[in-house]
Design a protein around this motif. Structure first.
Motif, PDB file in Angstrom:
ATOM      1  N   GLY A  84       0.812  -1.210   0.000  1.00  0.00           N
ATOM      2  CA  GLY A  84       0.000   0.000   0.000  1.00  0.00           C
ATOM      3  C   GLY A  84       0.847   1.262   0.000  1.00  0.00           C
ATOM      4  N   SER A  87       2.456   1.575  -3.452  1.00  0.00           N
ATOM      5  CA  SER A  87       1.488   2.026  -4.456  1.00  0.00           C
ATOM      6  C   SER A  87       1.185   3.513  -4.295  1.00  0.00           C
ATOM      7  N   GLY A  88       1.056   3.955  -3.044  1.00  0.00           N
ATOM      8  CA  GLY A  88       0.813   5.373  -2.816  1.00  0.00           C
ATOM      9  C   GLY A  88       1.956   6.249  -3.302  1.00  0.00           C
ATOM     10  N   TYR A  91       1.857   6.361  -7.109  1.00  0.00           N
ATOM     11  CA  TYR A  91       0.775   7.215  -7.605  1.00  0.00           C
ATOM     12  C   TYR A  91       1.137   8.690  -7.470  1.00  0.00           C
ATOM     13  N   LEU A  92       1.725   9.060  -6.323  1.00  0.00           N
ATOM     14  CA  LEU A  92       2.078  10.462  -6.117  1.00  0.00           C
ATOM     15  C   LEU A  92       3.185  10.920  -7.068  1.00  0.00           C
TER      16      LEU A  92
END
Length: 266
Positions: A84, A87-88, A91-92
């Motif tokens: 998680g 992935s964060g 994405y950022l």
């Protein structure tokens, strides 16, 4: 003068039994059994010894199983937490956007529709459709590339829920901020529509708007900078309408939907 005698001077001393209070004895008809304490706690009765050993082994196994499950749950939790967070961060940093797919042209080289068929005929003809579809793929991402795999891909055309023909998606690499246009050929054999679907297709040909379904399933690997992901599946579903069944057919309308299945590959 007579000697005085003091009573109790020469008498024997009183015993402990005579000085201590008398304890009441058991009631008539009762028995008192005295067992050493160590035998009560350390030595179970012979008929319960085997059961006691079985319960002791079961308790030790239960404790071991609980510890093992706790370790597994903890490891899975940490793994999910790590994914998680990763992935964060991705994405950022990369701000991923879905790739846009458009059907630019549909050329129907062979279909087998008999325009002189009558509505009261009992059977529909067997068809062998051949479609050539031109697809436009636009990658709007500035730091993300896509590796398309031809092996395992499926591109199929259907009408009224009946599959007409199928082919493969070509394999290639699409870099960031790139537009790629390619063609794929799909062929079908021994296709027979129901009577209602066949007659409906004939009527739509006369009106100049024939709807088809185009479904694509392609295994891809996404490249974030210099890091490549595992193989995931991209599914594209398009609703396409053409004006006629011919080589020079024109696309009247098309709308595509994109789904990415990150934990499932074809």
């Amino acid at each position: 003068m007579a000697d005085r005698v003091h009573p109790g001077q020469d008498s024997p001393p009183a015993t402990a039994a005579e000085t201590s209070p008398v304890k009441p004895g058991p009631a008539p008809g009762t028995y008192v059994v005295q067992i050493p304490k160590d035998q009560i706690y350390r030595y179970p009765p012979p008929e319960n010894a085997q059961r006691y050993q079985k319960y002791s082994r079961r308790s030790r196994r239960s404790c071991s199983l609980c510890c093992c499950m706790c370790w597994i749950v903890s490891i899975l939790f940490l793994l999910v937490l790590f994914l998680g967070i990763a992935s964060g961060i991705l994405y950022l940093v990369f701000r991923p956007k879905a790739i846009n797919y458009t059907i630019e042209n549909v050329s129907i080289k062979r279909f087998g529709l008999n325009s002189t068929a009558k509505s009261n005929q009992l059977t529909t003809p067997v068809m062998s459709p051949e479609f050539e579809v031109t697809v436009r793929a636009k990658n709007p991402n500035s730091k993300i590339g896509v590796y398309y795999r031809g092996e395992g891909s499926v591109v199929a055309v259907s009408y009224a829920g009946v599959g007409l023909c199928a082919g493969r998606w070509p394999g290639f690499y699409q870099p960031a901020r790139n537009v790629t246009v390619f063609k794929t050929v799909m062929v079908g054999e021994g296709i027979r529509l129901s009577r209602d679907a066949y007659l409906g297709l004939m009527g739509q040909q006369r009106t100049g708007e024939i709807p088809f379904g185009l479904d694509l399933k392609v295994p891809v690997r996404v490249k974030f900078g210099s890091v490549k992901t595992w193989t995931v599946t991209v599914k594209v579903g398009c609703d396409v309408a053409v004006d006629k069944l011919g080589v020079d057919a024109s696309v009247v309308s098309n709308k595509c939907r994109v789904r990415v299945l990150p934990w499932k590959s074809i």
